[in-house]
Every structure is written in C-alpha cells, then in structure tokens.
Design an enzyme around this catalytic site. Structure first.
Site, short mmCIF file in Angstrom:
data_model
loop_
_atom_site.label_atom_id
_atom_site.label_comp_id
_atom_site.label_asym_id
_atom_site.label_seq_id
_atom_site.Cartn_x
_atom_site.Cartn_y
_atom_site.Cartn_z
N LYS A 128 -0.37 1.45 -1.24
CA LYS A 128 -1.63 0.73 -1.17
C LYS A 128 -2.51 1.10 -2.37
CE LYS A 128 -2.15 0.35 3.86
NZ LYS A 128 -2.17 -1.13 3.92
N ARG A 178 5.01 -2.97 12.43
CA ARG A 178 5.99 -3.75 13.22
C ARG A 178 7.32 -3.02 13.30
NH1 ARG A 178 5.16 -8.65 9.08
NH2 ARG A 178 3.19 -7.55 8.93
N1 BES Z 1 -2.27 -0.84 8.65
C1 BES Z 1 -2.12 -2.00 7.84
C2 BES Z 1 -3.02 -3.15 8.27
C3 BES Z 1 -4.47 -2.98 7.95
C4 BES Z 1 -4.94 -3.22 6.69
C5 BES Z 1 -5.35 -2.60 8.93
C6 BES Z 1 -6.29 -3.06 6.42
C7 BES Z 1 -6.69 -2.45 8.66
C8 BES Z 1 -7.17 -2.67 7.39
C9 BES Z 1 -0.68 -2.48 7.92
O1 BES Z 1 0.28 -1.49 8.06
C10 BES Z 1 -0.40 -3.17 6.64
O2 BES Z 1 -0.41 -2.53 5.64
N2 BES Z 1 -0.17 -4.47 6.71
C11 BES Z 1 0.08 -5.26 5.55
C12 BES Z 1 1.20 -6.21 5.88
C13 BES Z 1 1.74 -6.94 4.68
C14 BES Z 1 2.46 -5.97 3.76
C15 BES Z 1 2.68 -8.01 5.16
C16 BES Z 1 -1.19 -6.00 5.20
O3 BES Z 1 -1.90 -6.45 6.10
O4 BES Z 1 -1.47 -6.11 4.00
MN MN Z 2 0.88 -0.68 6.22
#
Ligand code: BES
Ligand code: MN
Ligand code: ZN
Length: 493
Positions: free
Chosen positions: A277, A351
């Site tokens: 990230k 997931r």
């Molecule tokens: N934990 C995150 C989702 C999230 C992001 C929650 C920001 C709260 C604030 C999750 O694991 C994630 O990173 N999801 C990705 C999925 C994508 C790679 C398909 C996302 O939402 O960017």
């Molecule tokens: Mn994630």
C-alpha cells in the site's frame, strides 16, 4: 469501562437527583414535568431573549436554577416538535451526553425520553439514550497511552420516569450491553498492531470464554496447514506473528438447534503485502481487524444478555506483510473448499482469509445462517461513505432482517446486488478464480468471491470499511456495527 446504573420507574421528585436533563423545543416549549415544576417561564424567557433558541444539538447548562430542587439543569435543544427526526433527535442526544462530560453530575433524571421522532416509541428512546450515555463514558484504555489520562466520568446513575414494561426493560438492557460490547470492539481496534496481534485477539477470546462460559477453540498454524487452509495460510506465511483461527461458541438454546455463525476479518495489520500500500495513512490499517473486533464485541453483549439462541464466532487472524517468503502476485493457492485461487493482488487478502473461515465454519458448526463482517474494500467507502455499511447476501429475508435491525438501532446497512454478471470479473486463466475483479464494482466482486464459498447456506456479508472507524482529528474505532448485530441476533430468538 465504568458502568452507569440505568433505572426505570423513577420518581420525578427533583430532590432525588443532582441533575435534570430537559428537552426544549423551539419557542421554549418543553414537557409536562417542566410545566409542573414551573420551568416553562424560564425556557420561554430564554427563548424570547435570544439566549437559548433550542436548535437541535444546542445545549445550555444552568447551575442552581431558582425554581427547582436539583442543582443542575441541562437544557437540550430539540428544534421544532413537529419535525423531530431520528437524525436531529440523536444529534441532540449526543450533544446532551457531551455536555455532561467534565461536569460533576452523578445522579441524573433524564427526561429526553418524553419525546420521540415520528414512528418511534418510548422503548426506542430509552434504547438510544442508554446507548448514547453509556457510550459517552468510553475512552481508549491502554498502558501505552502512558500519561494521557483516560476520562474520569462522574456520572453513576441515570433514571427515566418510564414504566417498567418488558419492552422498556429489554431496550435498556440491550442498549447497555451493546454499548459495553462496542467499548471492547473500540479498544481492540484502537490498539496498535504491535500489541493487538492475532495471539492477543485469541487471548481476549479465551478470557471472555472464562468470564461468560463460552467454549473457546483456537486453531494453530501447523494444524491449519495440515487441514488444507491454503488460502488463509498463504496470507499468513509472510508474517512473523503466528496466525490464529479463533472460535467461540455461545450456547443459549438446546444443543440440537443449529447456531448462527458470525465470521470476522481479523487482519491485525494490512500492509498490502508485496502489492504494498502507499504510505499515507497506512497506520489506519491497524483497524483491519474491525470485523473480528465486532464479532468479539457482539459476544461481549451476548455474554451479558444471555439470549436463548446458539451463536458461534469464527475469526481468522493474521498480519498481511511483505517478506522474502510472502505470497507474490500470480501465486496460486488451494482453499479449504478445494477451489483454487490465483492471487493477482496480495492486498486483496481479506477475502483470502475469510473464504477458509467460511468453509471451516460450515464444516464444523453446520450453522443455519452465516453473517460475515469485514473492512474489506476501499470501494465501499467510495460507494457509501461513512454513514452506512454495505450488506450483500444470497438470502433476501436474512438481508432484510439485517437492514431492519440497522434501521432500528440507527447503525445502518445499505444493500448492494450480487449477480452472475459480476462474478465473471473473477475469471482466471490459471485457477478456479482470481482474487480481484478489476476496479469496477469492487465491493460487489469481493462479495461474489465470498459467495463462491457459501453456496449451501443462508449467508450475508457486511462490508464495514467505511463505518468501523473514523479518520481525522477524532480518529478512532466506532464500535459499529455491534448495535445492529446484537439487535439482529435478539430478533432471531
Ligand atoms: N483492508 C483493505 C480495505 C480497506 C481499504 C479498508 C481502505 C479501509 C480503508 C483491503 O484489504 C484492501 O486492501 N482491499 C483492496 C482490494 C483491491 C486490491 C481489489 C482495496 O480496496 O483497494
Ligand atoms: Mn488489503
Ligand atoms: Zn485488508
């Protein structure tokens, strides 16, 4: 956290209290009690002079008001009586709770329950008042806060001049248990990931099992590898702190009755893994165990309320770290269900851990229904913001029941669709499915992924990415959606 003593059937003799909380409407109107103790002159004069216009959320504390027997009078603006909405009622209520902070009020007669927005009864008002005032004494407590002293609330008792009916009593008890559950959820989610590890979550669950008589069962890494949880274990393989599958059983009904399973995402820190990230606000990824914390908060409430039903908790907990031995984009893993997954993005890890937890929950507990909850997608925040959690599911009555509980508690859900057309976005050339479905409809494709693991059971999924915490100057966990889930479970009895 300090537990306030809430009481029904209170006297309206003001000698018995040190503080009276009084709702005031525009033009200085108020309740029958205000009339009885000659307070209407005061509120109407304040209005005429322009000192207190009784706007929703406006409060005024008066000390030693001449006409009444208790030493504090908290006037709470409610706006126009005819247009009182749930939103404005709750705004006023939370302002009232805030106004009592840092005062000496200990023994309070709260008459805000004398009015309710249209279509809501007094039990609803008792529920919302109890929830708000019990919640108002919450403060994150942890040794690492060091010299930042937690709140020191003086409030010990709150009374309502309302009949001791079953509905009022149930509402009051449910609200207080929910507020205490939310406090646990908030403490766990606020706790930094160097303290709140999967092991810490497991220890918390075990301590709760002792306190409330739940059955606890914690699965360890080697055991889970042997069982074939290839998807969950793939996320965990890059982390130094060991993963846990944390299971709790609450048995309030006959053992023959199939339980409701609650499954919560427990990523104690989400770096994104090799699909790292960006750095900005990455600290907030300590909240990525908000689903797990919600499940434990609900169990805290269950332990206190002890309803006649069976509920199990299944919590996959791990960090998501980049490492020499971490999973890489393109890796293919085999889930506990036997289905294979091509991991195109290691940041779609929620997931990957939930699918094995969902399969495990079905195999082990044969639940009648499963509700999973997860801070699963950033897309959910874009779609619904911070007001509502997303709900998706394969059984409309189950989804409807969750929406109804969300509305009643005002911890709301909004439904998004599931449909085979979305499912096609998960196609993979190298496995049964990919773990991402592209940018479009990110919350839905994440749920479509989970739907492939819940084909044979009534199932709903809650995406709480936007509701489990707030950013900005009041940064912190919210304790949502504990209130809605507690209500949902009690409706199943
Ligand atoms: N934990 C995150 C989702 C999230 C992001 C929650 C920001 C709260 C604030 C999750 O694991 C994630 O990173 N999801 C990705 C999925 C994508 C790679 C398909 C996302 O939402 O960017
Ligand atoms: Mn994630
Ligand atoms: Zn995550």
């Amino acid at each position: 956290m300090k537990q306030i003593q809430f009481k029904l059937n209170a006297t309206t003799d003001l000698h018995s209290f040190d503080t009276l909380i009084l709702p005031v409407f525009d033009q200085g109107q108020s309740t029958q009690l205000a009339k009885d103790v000659n307070l209407l002159d005061l509120t109407q004069t304040l209005f005429k002079q322009g000192d207190f216009l009784a706007k929703p959320g406006q409060t005024q504390m008066l000390f030693q008001p001449a006409s009444i027997a208790c030493s504090r009078l908290l006037l709470v603006g409610m706006g126009e009586l005819e247009t009182l909405t749930v939103k404005s009622y709750l705004e006023s209520l939370n302002a009232a709770a805030k106004a009592l902070d840092n005062t000496g009020a200990t023994n309070v007669l709260n008459t805000l329950i004398e009015c309710q927005p249209a279509n809501n009864d007094q039990a609803w008002a008792i529920y919302q008042n109890t929830l708000a005032f019990q919640r108002s004494v919450y403060d994150y407590e942890h040794e690492s806060r060091n010299k930042k002293t937690p709140k020191d609330p003086k409030l010990t008792s709150m009374s309502y001049a309302a009949e001791t009916t079953a509905a009022n009593e149930t509402a009051m008890n449910q609200a207080q248990a929910s507020a205490l559950g939310m406090a646990l959820t908030q403490d766990l989610a606020n706790m930094p990931s160097n303290f709140c590890t999967p092991t810490y979550l497991a220890e918390t669950a075990e301590a709760m099992a002792k306190t409330y008589g739940f059955e606890a069962n914690i699965l360890e890494q080697d055991e889970m590898i042997k069982m074939g949880m290839g998807s969950f274990m793939a996320v965990a393989q890059g982390a130094h702190t060991p993963p846990k599958m944390i299971c709790l059983s609450y048995q309030g009904a006959d053992a023959s009755q199939a339980p409701i399973a609650l499954v919560g995402k427990g990523v104690t820190f989400d770096t994104g893994g090799i699909s790292l990230k960006p750095g900005e606000a990455m600290d907030e990824m300590k909240y990525d165990m908000g689903g797990a914390a919600t499940v434990l908060g609900v169990f805290e409430a269950l332990g206190r309320i002890k309803p006649k039903l069976n509920v199990v908790a299944v919590i996959p907990a791990t960090e998501n770290m980049p490492a020499g031995n971490a999973i890489k984009p393109g890796d293919v893993v085999k889930s506990l269900s036997g289905q294979t997954i091509e991991i195109l993005n290691t940041d779609a890890e929620g997931r990957l851990i939930l699918c094995d937890a969902l399969t495990y929950a079905q195999q082990t507990y044969k639940p009648s229904k499963i509700v999973d909850m997860a801070t699963l997608t950033g897309a959910c925040i874009i779609a619904l913001g911070h007001q509502m959690s997303a709900v998706l599911g394969n059984n409309q009555p189950l989804v409807d029941a969750l929406i109804a509980s969300g509305q009643k508690t005002y911890d709301r859900f909004w439904q998004m669709p599931l449909s085979d057309e979305y499912d096609e976005q998960l196609k993979s050339n190298f496995a049964d499915m990919a773990n991402i479905g592209g940018r479009a409809a990110g919350t839905i494709t994440a749920a479509q992924f989970l739907a492939r693991f819940t084909k044979d059971v009534d199932w709903a999924h809650l995406d709480i990415a936007g509701t489990a915490w707030v950013s900005g100057k009041d940064k912190g966990a919210t304790g949502r959606p504990v209130p809605a889930l507690v209500d949902f479970l009690l409706e199943q009895v």
